[in-house]
Enzyme design. Sequence first.
Site, short mmCIF file in Angstrom:
data_model
loop_
_atom_site.label_atom_id
_atom_site.label_comp_id
_atom_site.label_asym_id
_atom_site.label_seq_id
_atom_site.Cartn_x
_atom_site.Cartn_y
_atom_site.Cartn_z
N GLY A 161 0.82 -1.21 0.00
CA GLY A 161 0.00 0.00 0.00
C GLY A 161 0.85 1.26 0.00
N GLN B 16 3.09 9.94 1.47
CA GLN B 16 4.40 9.27 1.28
C GLN B 16 5.09 9.72 0.01
OE1 GLN B 16 2.74 5.11 2.10
NE2 GLN B 16 4.81 4.96 2.88
N CYS C 56 7.20 -0.52 6.32
CA CYS C 56 6.67 0.67 5.64
C CYS C 56 7.67 1.12 4.58
CB CYS C 56 6.46 1.78 6.66
SG CYS C 56 5.84 3.32 5.94
N LEU C 57 7.17 1.50 3.42
CA LEU C 57 8.05 1.98 2.34
C LEU C 57 8.83 3.23 2.78
CD1 LEU C 57 5.59 1.56 -0.67
CD2 LEU C 57 7.64 0.19 -0.22
N HIS D 219 -2.87 0.73 8.48
CA HIS D 219 -1.55 1.37 8.30
C HIS D 219 -1.64 2.58 7.37
CE1 HIS D 219 2.98 0.90 7.62
NE2 HIS D 219 2.62 1.76 6.68
N GLU D 220 -2.32 2.41 6.22
CA GLU D 220 -2.36 3.49 5.23
C GLU D 220 -3.24 4.65 5.70
OE1 GLU D 220 -0.18 3.39 3.02
OE2 GLU D 220 0.29 1.26 3.20
N HIS E 168 -1.38 6.91 7.95
CA HIS E 168 -0.45 7.82 7.25
C HIS E 168 -1.11 9.18 6.98
CE1 HIS E 168 3.35 5.96 6.26
NE2 HIS E 168 2.79 4.87 5.81
ZN ZN Z 1 3.66 3.06 5.47
#
Ligand code: ZN
Length: 174
Positions: A48, A53, A91-92, A133-134, A137
């Site tokens: 995701g 981000q 996480c990216l 999670h998303e 953000h």
């Molecule tokens: Zn993340």
Amino acid sequence: MALRTILTTEHDEEALRKHSRPVTVFNERIHKMLDDMIETLKESGGVGLAAPQVGILRRMVVIEREDGSILELINPEIIATEGEQTGPEGCLSLPGVWGEVTRPMTVTVRAVDRNGEPFEETASGLIGRCFMHECEHLDGILFTDRADHIMTQEELDALDEAAMEEMEAEGEQA
Ligand code: ZN
């Protein structure tokens, strides 16, 4: 479509901590941003990606489901949760960092699509975890804020070994 740079806490923690604004106009510009986010997500190998981000402070999330289809969530809200799961999460925006995070097992989200049409979607396991999670953000929350603990290299190695053994066991069964 164009690839966007994924911000990391190492370089842009401040940007990742900001609150994103709702999308109110569903125009070409928003569609282009979503297309870019999808391309960036696919290239990243992640599950995701949230707009902040990639430096866009709008409430937009893209998720790649287990079957490879893409889910776009605009102005998402978690409206119901059920059960519990504890497992590793990454996480990216925090490359190489993994934490053990407890999340609901099943999550229902209400959102609108890229044309402003409302819908609801329920997911369990990895995608349910991803919904939580998303969406966080969008409020500047990172999984490390939620983690029971950050995993050490030893724990990560053990996890890799367990995954390898599982794959080997499955291979034997086939
Ligand atoms: Zn993340």
